[in-house]
Design a protein around this motif. Structure first.
Motif, PDB file in Angstrom:
ATOM      1  N   ASN A 243      34.140  29.179  32.063  1.00 44.61           N
ATOM      2  CA  ASN A 243      35.695  28.662  32.947  1.00 44.61           C
ATOM      3  C   ASN A 243      36.769  28.818  32.189  1.00 44.61           C
ATOM      4  O   ASN A 243      37.984  29.269  32.457  1.00 44.61           O
ATOM      5  N   PHE A 244      36.702  28.620  30.623  1.00 38.58           N
ATOM      6  CA  PHE A 244      38.070  28.511  29.808  1.00 38.58           C
ATOM      7  C   PHE A 244      38.659  29.644  29.749  1.00 38.58           C
ATOM      8  O   PHE A 244      39.753  29.683  29.689  1.00 38.58           O
ATOM      9  N   SER A 245      37.810  30.989  29.379  1.00 39.39           N
ATOM     10  CA  SER A 245      38.675  32.077  29.091  1.00 39.39           C
ATOM     11  C   SER A 245      39.728  32.434  30.390  1.00 39.39           C
ATOM     12  O   SER A 245      40.951  32.968  30.149  1.00 39.39           O
ATOM     13  N   GLY A 246      39.207  32.206  31.538  1.00 34.54           N
ATOM     14  CA  GLY A 246      40.278  32.626  32.650  1.00 34.54           C
ATOM     15  C   GLY A 246      41.233  31.571  32.893  1.00 34.54           C
ATOM     16  O   GLY A 246      42.411  32.075  33.061  1.00 34.54           O
ATOM     17  N   LYS A 247      40.964  30.308  32.481  1.00 33.74           N
ATOM     18  CA  LYS A 247      42.412  29.590  32.142  1.00 33.74           C
ATOM     19  C   LYS A 247      43.426  29.967  31.079  1.00 33.74           C
ATOM     20  O   LYS A 247      44.602  29.929  31.242  1.00 33.74           O
ATOM     21  N   TRP A 248      42.703  30.323  30.075  1.00 29.90           N
ATOM     22  CA  TRP A 248      43.524  30.833  28.857  1.00 29.90           C
ATOM     23  C   TRP A 248      44.487  32.113  29.348  1.00 29.90           C
ATOM     24  O   TRP A 248      45.450  32.333  29.087  1.00 29.90           O
ATOM     25  N   ARG A 249      43.702  33.089  30.158  1.00 33.75           N
ATOM     26  CA  ARG A 249      44.271  34.063  30.782  1.00 33.75           C
ATOM     27  C   ARG A 249      45.568  33.971  31.610  1.00 33.75           C
ATOM     28  O   ARG A 249      46.624  34.440  31.740  1.00 33.75           O
ATOM     29  N   GLU A 250      45.211  32.658  32.372  1.00 33.95           N
ATOM     30  CA  GLU A 250      46.201  32.415  33.339  1.00 33.95           C
ATOM     31  C   GLU A 250      47.474  31.758  32.687  1.00 33.95           C
ATOM     32  O   GLU A 250      48.447  32.253  33.292  1.00 33.95           O
ATOM     33  N   VAL A 251      47.325  31.035  31.590  1.00 30.48           N
ATOM     34  CA  VAL A 251      48.435  30.613  31.042  1.00 30.48           C
ATOM     35  C   VAL A 251      49.210  31.840  30.500  1.00 30.48           C
ATOM     36  O   VAL A 251      50.538  31.863  30.679  1.00 30.48           O
ATOM     37  N   GLY A 252      48.492  32.876  30.014  1.00 29.65           N
ATOM     38  CA  GLY A 252      49.348  34.172  29.553  1.00 29.65           C
ATOM     39  C   GLY A 252      50.003  34.686  30.662  1.00 29.65           C
ATOM     40  O   GLY A 252      51.310  35.010  30.286  1.00 29.65           O
ATOM     41  N   ARG A 253      49.575  34.871  31.915  1.00 28.57           N
ATOM     42  CA  ARG A 253      50.185  35.400  32.859  1.00 28.57           C
ATOM     43  C   ARG A 253      51.216  34.621  33.214  1.00 28.57           C
ATOM     44  O   ARG A 253      52.356  35.226  33.721  1.00 28.57           O
ATOM     45  N   SER A 254      51.219  33.383  33.327  1.00 29.11           N
ATOM     46  CA  SER A 254      52.473  32.299  33.670  1.00 29.11           C
ATOM     47  C   SER A 254      53.628  32.657  32.781  1.00 29.11           C
ATOM     48  O   SER A 254      54.643  32.451  33.026  1.00 29.11           O
ATOM     49  N   VAL A 255      53.311  32.914  31.337  1.00 31.97           N
ATOM     50  CA  VAL A 255      54.159  32.952  30.389  1.00 31.97           C
ATOM     51  C   VAL A 255      54.906  34.577  30.799  1.00 31.97           C
ATOM     52  O   VAL A 255      56.180  34.755  30.653  1.00 31.97           O
TER      53      VAL A 255
END
Ligand SMILES: [Zn+2]
Length: 785
Positions: free
Chosen positions: A315-327
């Protein structure tokens, strides 16, 4: 619950395993007995135990080594990445040494046997240094020093979390504990029994990114460029750090919650209840950046909510990408909340008021002694570059944030609540103007600072002082004892053709490494094994290479070329996963290769981890922002080759392996030209280059019609008249010269004509390289090569 106390408990929770590895268990009942009691009794022990247990579990992301199989050496994180596990490198372990910028400490080795002595000495050093941490300091300062001390001694020690260092596991646990401190005991009890909970937000992962960096550094006229550049680049690093620390301070969070800082961005972990305050802080920061930088720099913040289930592998890598998209989204909306952005700023045709360096129209523009008009900010950044000199230490003082007029570089930092100075030996003089400093941090740029220096800072400021390291590449070329060398000096220092070289490098497919790199199988099932601690440790190691080791390599090149009377390299920027260096052109290919090879060794020989480079040559007066663009284009050309992992130099892109061949031929040709002393002379190089040009014309025409699989025609025969012509011309050349040289020329001819002249690609390029090295006159033509 006190967040600082929770973080302290998180930092120390796994110290027992370090003691155990060092065989020191039993000597001491409590491995953390050095912590002053006043810091330990600030919170309910029962609640602390629960917070730490939950934080520990989340930090490990469910990937815990069974205690009977706990490894005694830390497997390099680079051995744990790469989608196809069969292509991953064989096991390499971090040396059991305190963190330092040396090969012995940084490069992993295959030794599996543990070294009891090495552990004992690490443990002794840790205990000794822990005893000396300032007891009179406040908890926040104490935490920061302890954090850096753990970094220094436990970055190479395995933790209970599989494949993660004790330092990374402990700091992430501490950051989570600080976030969990807000929860009630009942909530903690519930979460301890619900590892897959997906309802309660436990933390926000926040990413900050400063944009406009490239333009801020490179949009410069040539006047005063060399000095100003280093100051501008360093200022951006300071600003990034100050913004991250400002947010932590506003939210009452310890340094452990700064998960990563470097390369123009940062990651923070904050408690969910601070989301609203973060939003207001963001608005303040936007306004401050606009006030002090007229919209040239802006901060994008992205955010992702983390629940217990999100920390789990898969699950974690998806969250990491989500934060990147949000930036990314925040960047697109840049300054949307600040209505006056779109009013025209500057460039109103008032030339007198325009700074000739940054082109902003500001009230504080004045002409310097050479008649160049500069704004206060640009003037101050040149001073910063000069003051930075060869300083080895950075002092950060915390003051009350106070409103400041826009002006020099110190104004925005002061408004964020920071005083900053690069320190040499003149500590007292540099800090004499600092008033109202409540606490300070002394950070070594190349090594942990000497205790005596830290003590001097503490005496000068009369406040608690934390100490640690913030590796920074700071190589400014000198001419003589004090003068900063100009670009013209660097150009004149090159061997052969007088040109300034620009080198840009960046790690290939980094996003892929972070997103998919930890993919693997566990118990026969495919899983993405990225956890917060693993991702944080991969980022930190990458920075360690670019912010630390690259600087050592550059220093070495300058030292090796002392006889040229002027330093040959200037590191404008190196951090995160990329770098920008200018210098005498002839030393850059060798430097780039060394960086490529050392990154390979540092990354345990992992074939997934590689870097591409672009080198361009320019006249010393060519505007730097254009040179920066040209080098970026060259870098892109290298990345255009299949599999990347390549270098563009002299206008041609090849994989690093092919450049070895070019380099060998270049040495052979260079040698031939020298030994034959005018017998074959440079006519040999000219013949080869003429043939090479013919070959290239045919090759490129073929490639355009789609007749070649890749632009690089090395794998295919490119038929053309160059073939018989070069054989004929080389034979004729050989006839004219003496025995030994004749033999070498004929050998060269035979190697060239073998296999349908495929070697022309490398030999031709080598001839151009050798030609540039042997050209003795300075050419005045400007522009790139
Ligand atoms: Zn300016």
């Amino acid at each position: 619950m006190d967040r600082m106390a929770a973080a302290l408990s998180g930092l120390l929770h796994d110290l027992g395993s370090f003691a155990q590895l060092a065989g020191a268990i039993g000597q001491q009942a409590d491995p953390a007995s050095f912590v002053p009691t006043s810091f330990r009794t600030r919170a309910s022990q029962e609640a602390l135990t629960k917070i730490t247990a939950l934080a520990d579990r989340l930090a490990a992301g469910g990937l815990v080594s069974p205690s009977q199989q706990r490894p005694r050496r830390l497997l390099s994180v680079f051995c744990q990445i790469g989608e196809d596990q069969s292509r991953r490198p064989s096991a390499r372990y971090l040396p059991l040494r305190p963190l330092a910028l040396s090969k012995e400490a940084l490069f992993p080795d295959p030794a599996k046997n543990d070294d009891v002595k090495a552990y004992a000495s690490l443990w002794q050093q840790f205990q000794k240094d822990a005893q000396t941490l300032q007891r009179e300091s406040d908890l926040e300062t104490y935490l920061e020093s302890l954090y850096h001390l753990l970094h220094r001694t436990t970055w190479c020690v395995p933790s209970a979390a599989e494949g993660v260092s004790l330092f990374d596991h402990s700091r992430v646990t501490a950051a989570l504990a600080a976030c969990l401190a807000d929860l009630s005991e009942a909530e903690l009890d519930r979460l301890l029994n619900a590892p897959e909970d997906s309802t309660t937000p436990l933390a926000y992962l926040v990413e900050g990114d400063i944009s406009g960096v490239q333009r801020f550094i490179y949009t410069l006229t040539s006047k005063g460029v060399a000095k100003g550049l280093r100051g501008r680049s360093f200022y951006l690093q300071l600003l990034n750090e100050a913004i991250a620390r400002y947010i932590l301070r506003e939210l009452n969070l310890p340094i452990t919650n700064l998960i990563y800082v470097g390369g123009g961005h940062f990651y923070l972990l904050i408690p969910p209840r601070e989301g609203e305050r973060l939003y207001r802080i963001q608005q303040t920061l936007e306004e401050l950046l606009l006030k002090h930088h007229d919209g040239a720099l802006y901060l994008a913040l992205g955010c992702g909510e983390l629940r217990a289930a999100d920390f789990q592998a898969d699950n974690f890598s998806g969250k990491w990408r989500e934060v990147g998209r949000s930036v990314g989204e925040a960047k697109r909306r840049r300054f949307a909340n600040v209505p006056h952005l779109f009013q025209p700023r500057g460039h109103g045709g008032n030339e007198e008021g325009e700074c000739q360096v940054c082109h902003a129209e500001r009230k504080d523009v004045t002409a310097d002694s050479e008649g160049v008009r500069k704004c206060a900010l640009c003037r101050s950044l040149e001073d910063l570059g000069g003051a930075l000199g060869r300083s080895q230490v950075l002092a950060l003082g915390q003051i009350a944030p106070a409103e400041q007029e826009a002006g020099g570089w110190e104004a925005l930092l002061a408004e964020l609540g920071f005083k900053v100075a690069a320190l040499d030996n003149e500590v007292e003089r540099r800090l004499s103007g600092w008033v109202g400093v409540t606490r300070a941090t002394v950070l070594g740029l190349r090594d942990f600072p000497e205790a005596t220096l830290v003590a001097r800072v503490a005496r000068a400021l009369r406040c608690p002082v934390a100490t640690g390291v913030r590796y920074t590449v700071n190589v400014t070329p000198r001419k003589g004892q004090y003068e900063v060398a100009t670009f013209e000096d660097l150009q004149e220092a090159s061997i052969g053709l007088k040109r300034l070289g620009v080198l840009r490098m960046d790690v290939d497919d980094l996003g892929y490494l972070f997103g998919q790199g930890f993919r693997g199988t566990q118990n026969g099932k495919p899983r993405n094994l990225a956890t917060l601690a693993r991702v944080a440790s991969l980022s930190s190691l990458m920075s360690l290479f670019f912010e630390g080791w690259v600087g050592e390599l550059c220093q070495k090149v300058n030292e090796e070329n002392r006889d040229r009377g002027v330093d040959v390299l200037y590191t404008i920027y190196s951090g995160g996963d990329d770098l920008f260096i200018v210098g005498a052109w002839d030393v850059l290919p060798g430097l780039a290769r060394t960086i490529r090879e050392d990154l390979g060794r540092f990354a345990a020989g992992n074939p997934y981890v590689h870097v591409s480079a672009g080198i361009t040559l320019h006249g010393g007066k060519y505007p730097l922002y254009l040179a920066a663009d040209d080098a970026a284009g060259a870098l892109e050309g290298a990345k255009g080759l299949s599999g990347k992992d390549a270098l563009t130099f002299l206008g041609e892109s090849h994989h690093w392996g092919d450049w070895t061949e070019v380099d060998d031929y270049k040495n052979e040709l260079h040698g031939l030209v020298h030994t034959s002393q005018g017998q074959v002379g440079r006519s040999l190089l000219q013949v080869l280059q003429r043939m090479y040009r013919q070959y290239r014309d045919v090759r490129d025409a073929l490639a355009e019609r789609g007749g070649l699989r890749a632009r690089n025609g090395k794998d295919q025969t490119v038929w053309g008249p160059y073939m018989w012509q070069s054989a004929y011309l080389l034979t004729r050349l050989a006839d004219r010269v003496g025995n030994d040289v004749e033999k070498r020329v004929l050998e060269l001819r035979d190697r060239l004509s073998a296999n349908n002249f495929r070697a022309i690609e490398t030999v031709g390029l080598a001839a151009r390289w050798a030609e540039a090295l042997t050209r003795s006159t300075s050419h005045t033509k400007e522009g790139d090569e």
